[in-house]
Design an enzyme around this catalytic site. Structure first.
Site, short mmCIF file in Angstrom:
data_model
loop_
_atom_site.label_atom_id
_atom_site.label_comp_id
_atom_site.label_asym_id
_atom_site.label_seq_id
_atom_site.Cartn_x
_atom_site.Cartn_y
_atom_site.Cartn_z
N SER A 58 -31.01 -2.55 30.87
CA SER A 58 -31.86 -2.89 29.72
C SER A 58 -33.14 -2.09 29.83
O SER A 58 -33.54 -1.68 30.93
CB SER A 58 -32.18 -4.39 29.72
OG SER A 58 -33.23 -4.69 28.81
N TYR A 89 -34.64 -12.12 34.09
CA TYR A 89 -33.78 -11.15 33.39
C TYR A 89 -34.25 -9.72 33.65
O TYR A 89 -33.44 -8.84 33.97
CB TYR A 89 -33.77 -11.43 31.90
CG TYR A 89 -32.92 -10.47 31.11
CD1 TYR A 89 -31.53 -10.57 31.12
CD2 TYR A 89 -33.51 -9.46 30.34
CE1 TYR A 89 -30.75 -9.68 30.40
CE2 TYR A 89 -32.73 -8.57 29.62
CZ TYR A 89 -31.35 -8.69 29.66
OH TYR A 89 -30.58 -7.80 28.95
#
Length: 263
Positions: A145, A158
């Site tokens: 990401s 995350y």
């Protein structure tokens, strides 16, 4: 049924029941590859598989696996070996995210994210990379990401997990290159995949401007993997964001992205 795979190139895609995983399946099917689709939602996998078989005339194997269970990953690998299915391309896409203050989140939810995004991804990569090294060919795409490049307020676990994925990919790119195995990390930004709803993520005006559709993100990942790149950030706005992170003090870009992500 015994599957002969000598004339096929098999692609294994985790998290294939929706979002990027479903789009990876469609684009690799369009290229004529045989597919192994892995996720927990069997009904959704079967629906996708049947549509791809009818549209592209390819072979699709559906595997319902809870990837958070490492024993399940080992059993998946064994089942594929018994069917003589050698995975040439691995797309490690399965992942989970949650938005919210770290202390206010349930510990079980945070640990479940670490298990799937870090431990399970590591296990899948390790098991199938061993086969690729033995054959001296193969390709592995790790879906990280853009948040891998920094810690972001309310995305602490995350962002940290995706930083692990990116660093793992960078290291393995060099380690496995001499064995004929390509490893590439894909670092998408905000994308219209349904991930935000699952993560209970607030869609701020800044995120709406950065939103990409899954197709170009997946296309960028496949091209980068084919070209042997170490990593790729799809989308000009996301590329600018990464350059901004590299070129500015940590306090500045963390403040900026905290506002973009949280409003």
């Amino acid at each position: 049924m015994h599957t002969q795979s000598t004339s096929k190139t098999w692609v294994l895609i985790t998290g294939a029941s929706s979002g990027f995983g479903e789009e990876f399946a469609r684009q690799y099917a369009e290229q004529g590859h045989s597919l192994v689709l892995v996720a927990r939602r069997l009904d959704r996998l079967q629906k996708i598989a049947e549509a791809l078989r009818q549209q592209f005339g390819i072979e699709v194997v559906v595997e319902q696996v809870d990837l958070s269970d490492v024993a399940g990953i080992i059993q998946l690998h064994q089942r594929l070996r018994e069917r003589d299915i050698a995975i040439e391309i691995l797309v490690n896409n399965a992942g989970h995210g949650l938005q919210g203050p770290f202390i206010d989140s349930k510990l079980d939810a945070a640990l479940a994210m670490v298990q799937l995004d870090v431990a399970s991804l590591t296990a899948v990569t390790h098991i199938f990379a061993q086969d690729m090294r033995t054959r001296r060919r193969g390709k592995i795409l790790l879906v990280a990401s853009i948040l891998a490049y920094q810690g972001v307020q309310n995305f602490a676990v995350y962002a940290a997990a995706k930083a692990y994925v990116l660093r793992l990919g960078e290291a393995l790119h060099r380690e496995l290159k001499r064995d004929g195995v390509t490893v590439t990390a894909l670092c998408p930004g905000m994308s219209d995949t349904g991930f935000a709803a699952a993560a209970q993520q607030k869609i701020t005006p800044g995120l709406k401007l950065l939103m990409m559709q899954p197709a170009p993100v997946v296309r960028a990942g496949i091209r980068a993997l084919q070209a042997g790149r170490i990593s790729v950030v799809p989308g000009w706005a996301n590329k600018v964001s990464v350059i901004f992170m590299w070129a500015t003090p940590r306090w500045l870009h963390q403040t900026t992205f905290a506002r973009v992500m949280n409003g």
